[in-house]
Write an enzyme that holds these catalytic residues in place. Structure first.
Site: not given
Ligand code: IPE
Ligand code: IPE
Ligand code: MG
Length: 240
Positions: A188, A68, A22-24, A66, A71, A20, A207
């Site tokens: 995570r 995602n 990538n976006g940030r 499932t 988005r 988790d 764990e």
């Molecule tokens: C969990 O991340 C799913 C993956 C890393 C593929 P999300 O970004 O989708 O989770 P939430 O929305 O913060 O719970």
């Molecule tokens: C995880 O990064 C990748 C996927 C869920 C596909 P995010 O895209 O959820 O990144 P944040 O949480 O918005 O930073």
């Molecule tokens: Mg995320």
């Protein structure tokens, strides 16, 4: 070939990673989210090799849930494009590392070309003897459990079985991870403390390790920190 920093430590057999942040990571650099996903995908290849070298037997990486699909269209489209490109470029990826690649999740939702690439990737890797890499794509643990329950119901109905004979193993064998050990350690990245529908049944005694490091920055040193912390945990499994 194991990292000397991990000498003397217990290496978890099965590690799950919720990749988790990538976006940030992109946002911090004023870049589009899709660029974060691109760097995340590059990191995935590097860290997978490292984890296989330290002796982990099974690695399950959460790539797309499932949920995602919710988005924005452009982001889902960019991710699908990345999966295509990644699989095309890397049909032979992990060959030298002897890594067996398996996809877990509902593949039927992907376009036929991607499904074909997934099948080819699994096919070329199927006889490899090294670490098993499960890539969770369109994976959701609740859907996985429903799928297992349906399969049990079918078995009961068709073979006239006694409902009281159903065991925990009947469920775990029918999950995508059937036959594999439960995850010992779930990491995570991105700082949240939740499973987001990842390996719910399998993680009963895993764990959990959360780090603020965002996925594109998660490297071998960060992985070592997680293993060191794992070694500090006292796993009791309900005993004393
Ligand atoms: C969990 O991340 C799913 C993956 C890393 C593929 P999300 O970004 O989708 O989770 P939430 O929305 O913060 O719970
Ligand atoms: C995880 O990064 C990748 C996927 C869920 C596909 P995010 O895209 O959820 O990144 P944040 O949480 O918005 O930073
Ligand atoms: Mg995320």
């Amino acid at each position: 070939m194991s990292d000397p920093k991990l000498d003397g430590l217990v290496i978890p057999k099965h590690v799950g990673i919720i990749m988790d942040g990538n976006g940030r990571w992109a946002k911090k650099r004023a870049l589009p989210r899709s660029v974060g996903h691109r760097f995340g995908a590059q990191n995935f290849r590097k860290i997978t090799r490292y984890i296989s070298n330290v002796g982990v037997e099974v690695l399950t990486l959460y790539a797309f849930s499932t949920e995602n699909w919710k988005r924005p269209k452009e982001e889902v489209g960019a991710l699908m494009k990345l999966f295509h490109q990644y699989l095309k470029d890397s049909l032979k990826d992990f060959r030298d590392d002897d890594i067996k690649v398996v996809f877990i999740g509902d593949k039927s939702a992907f376009d036929p070309q991607l499904v074909k690439l997934i099948q080819e990737t699994e096919e070329v890797a199927k006889d490899r003897k090294g670490m098993q890499l499960n890539i969770a794509m369109n994976y959701g643990s609740r859907a996985e459990i429903v799928r297992a329950v349906k399969s049990i119901c079918k078995d009961v109905a068709e073979n006239n079985k006694d409902i009281d004979s159903i065991t925990e193993a009947d469920i775990s064998d029918r999950l995508y991870t059937g036959g594999l050990p439960d995850p010992d350690l779930i990491i995570r990245t991105g700082g949240e403390f939740r499973l987001s529908n990842f390996l719910l049944y399998q993680s009963a005694y895993s764990e959990f390790y959360s780090t603020d490091v965002l996925w594109p920055d998660f490297n071998d040193l960060e992985f070592n920190k997680a293993v060191i912390e794992y070694n500090r945990r006292n796993r009791r499994f309900g005993g004393v």
